[in-house]
Design an enzyme around this catalytic site. Structure first.
Site, PDB file in Angstrom:
ATOM      1  N   LYS A 103      -2.799   6.833   0.866  1.00 57.84           N
ATOM      2  CA  LYS A 103      -2.584   7.118   2.292  1.00 57.84           C
ATOM      3  C   LYS A 103      -1.522   8.201   2.358  1.00 57.84           C
ATOM      4  O   LYS A 103      -0.330   7.945   2.566  1.00 57.84           O
ATOM      5  CB  LYS A 103      -2.176   5.843   3.044  1.00 57.84           C
ATOM      6  CG  LYS A 103      -2.340   5.989   4.545  1.00 57.84           C
ATOM      7  CD  LYS A 103      -2.363   4.645   5.234  1.00 57.84           C
ATOM      8  CE  LYS A 103      -2.287   4.797   6.743  1.00 57.84           C
ATOM      9  NZ  LYS A 103      -3.363   5.578   7.340  1.00 57.84           N
ATOM     10  N   ARG A 117       0.830  -1.210   0.000  1.00 57.87           N
ATOM     11  CA  ARG A 117       0.000   0.000   0.000  1.00 57.87           C
ATOM     12  C   ARG A 117       0.865   1.261   0.000  1.00 57.87           C
ATOM     13  O   ARG A 117       0.554   2.252  -0.665  1.00 57.87           O
ATOM     14  CB  ARG A 117      -0.953  -0.024   1.204  1.00 57.87           C
ATOM     15  CG  ARG A 117      -1.988   1.073   1.160  1.00 57.87           C
ATOM     16  CD  ARG A 117      -3.059   0.887   2.223  1.00 57.87           C
ATOM     17  NE  ARG A 117      -2.548   1.050   3.569  1.00 57.87           N
ATOM     18  CZ  ARG A 117      -3.288   0.903   4.676  1.00 57.87           C
ATOM     19  NH1 ARG A 117      -4.561   0.572   4.584  1.00 57.87           N
ATOM     20  NH2 ARG A 117      -2.761   1.073   5.862  1.00 57.87           N
ATOM     21  N   GLU A 140     -16.321   6.170   5.380  1.00 58.57           N
ATOM     22  CA  GLU A 140     -15.472   5.632   6.447  1.00 58.57           C
ATOM     23  C   GLU A 140     -15.431   6.636   7.587  1.00 58.57           C
ATOM     24  O   GLU A 140     -16.196   7.606   7.605  1.00 58.57           O
ATOM     25  CB  GLU A 140     -14.076   5.309   5.916  1.00 58.57           C
ATOM     26  CG  GLU A 140     -13.332   6.500   5.332  1.00 58.57           C
ATOM     27  CD  GLU A 140     -11.947   6.148   4.789  1.00 58.57           C
ATOM     28  OE1 GLU A 140     -11.384   5.117   5.179  1.00 58.57           O
ATOM     29  OE2 GLU A 140     -11.426   6.936   3.979  1.00 58.57           O
TER      30      GLU A 140
HETATM   31  N1  PMP Z   1      -9.483   4.800   6.971  1.00 65.98           N
HETATM   32  C1  PMP Z   1      -8.614   5.783   7.248  1.00 65.98           C
HETATM   33  C2  PMP Z   1      -8.891   7.152   6.749  1.00 65.98           C
HETATM   34  C3  PMP Z   1      -7.463   5.510   8.012  1.00 65.98           C
HETATM   35  O1  PMP Z   1      -6.584   6.477   8.286  1.00 65.98           O
HETATM   36  C4  PMP Z   1      -7.235   4.201   8.480  1.00 65.98           C
HETATM   37  C5  PMP Z   1      -6.032   3.896   9.335  1.00 65.98           C
HETATM   38  N2  PMP Z   1      -4.918   3.577   8.546  1.00 65.98           N
HETATM   39  C6  PMP Z   1      -8.177   3.205   8.150  1.00 65.98           C
HETATM   40  C7  PMP Z   1      -9.286   3.549   7.395  1.00 65.98           C
HETATM   41  C8  PMP Z   1      -7.949   1.773   8.561  1.00 65.98           C
HETATM   42  O2  PMP Z   1      -6.965   1.192   7.739  1.00 65.98           O
HETATM   43  P1  PMP Z   1      -6.010   0.047   8.281  1.00 65.98           P
HETATM   44  O3  PMP Z   1      -6.889  -1.095   8.684  1.00 65.98           O
HETATM   45  O4  PMP Z   1      -5.147  -0.302   7.116  1.00 65.98           O
HETATM   46  O5  PMP Z   1      -5.253   0.606   9.418  1.00 65.98           O
END
Ligand code: PMP
Length: 296
Positions: free
Chosen positions: A157, A58, A190
């Site tokens: 990200k 990622r 989200e």
């Molecule tokens: N959405 C956002 C905006 C985030 O910052 C995160 C944290 N990384 C997540 C979802 C969850 O992703 P992950 O399970 O990969 O930590």
């Protein structure tokens, strides 16, 4: 612990480890000036790094999307993560990997930044209070809409988290630990740092990636676990009303793992306490991370 001094935290910056207070990047770094860069938040459990390959993929995909060339390959990056844990005596912890555009001038142009900056911080993270896991969390919807895929795609990200921070400010003002974000059509996407799932009967639903969400590593793991548990797992669009009327709801994230949600916008979800499917998936997720990972 014996009488020895506590281990001094060592932070990796561009090829070297520095004591925490000496770990610095330039004020001309475009990560600082413009939020121009990408990052990952990664967990270590019991001396192993959970889903490290997925996090690295990622990271490199996010970098590719913003045309940021990471000066080292994924194998070397993996070694930096592992070495950061070793040097800091981390067996259970949280690792923050940051790649910024690097030093440039005061203009926006990324071509003025000849080399990306790589930082790795291995430490711990304060999770939500334990009672949120046992009693469940309350959330509300905020007015700040999540970035659209044609604006700044949430799958990247990036270091530019202001959209999420604006939502977090609303959360703080209203006294919520986490909040629900909608896209500009009013569809659930989200939370500020977590993905969302709802349960109705034996169906588990989470918004699809194309709608504009982070491709969460925890989300993917939970979808696998749920399919293995015989649930009907679907990626589909839904509204706040579907959250209000769900049997169960929970959030997922590397830092938070799985958090039951028992109220949204003042509406009690299901029985108003963490539901059986959420509890089962929490158990399965703990078993998953206890049983796999890249050895530190
Ligand atoms: N959405 C956002 C905006 C985030 O910052 C995160 C944290 N990384 C997540 C979802 C969850 O992703 P992950 O399970 O990969 O930590």
């Amino acid at each position: 612990m014996g009488g020895g001094a506590a281990l001094e935290r060592l932070v990796y910056v561009d090829g070297r480890f520095y004591p925490k207070d000496e770990a610095k990047v330039s004020v001309f770094d475009h990560g600082f000036l413009y939020g121009d860069g990408v990052f990952e938040g990664i967990r270590a459990y019991g001396g192993r790094i959970f889903r490290l390959g997925e996090h690295l993929r990622r990271l490199y995909d996010s970098a590719k999307a913003i045309m940021l060339e990471i000066p080292i390959d994924a194998g070397a990056m993996q070694e930096i993560v592992l070495e950061s844990c070793r040097r800091n005596g981390i067996r259970d912890g949280y690792i923050r990997l940051v790649v910024s555009r690097g030093q440039g001038d005061l203009g926006l142009d990324p071509r003025k930044c000849p080399r990306a900056t790589v930082v790795c911080i291995a430490g711990t993270i304060a999770l939500y209070p334990e009672e949120l896991y046992t009693q469940g969390m309350r959330v509300m919807t905020v007015a700040t809409r999540r970035n659209g895929v044609e604006h700044l795609n949430p799958r990247i990200k990036s270091l530019n988290y202001l959209n999420n921070i604006l939502a977090k400010v609303e959360a703080n003002q209203a006294g919520y630990a986490e909040v629900l974000m909608l896209n500009d059509q009013g569809l659930v996407v989200e939370c500020t740092a977590d993905n969302i799932f709802i349960v109705k009967g034996r169906r588990l639903m989470t918004p699809p990636l194309w709608l504009g969400i982070l491709d969460g590593i925890t989300r993917a793991a939970v979808m696998e676990l749920a399919a293995g548990a015989g649930l009907d797992v679907r990626e589909d669009v839904f509204t706040r009303l579907d959250v209000w009327t769900a049997d169960e709801c929970f959030l997922t994230g590397t830092a938070s793992e799985l958090v039951p949600v028992v109220e949204c916008d003042g509406r009690r979800i299901g029985a108003g306490r963490p539901g059986p499917i959420t509890a089962d998936l929490i158990g399965r997720y703990r078993a998953l991370y206890a049983g796999e990972g890249v050895e530190i």
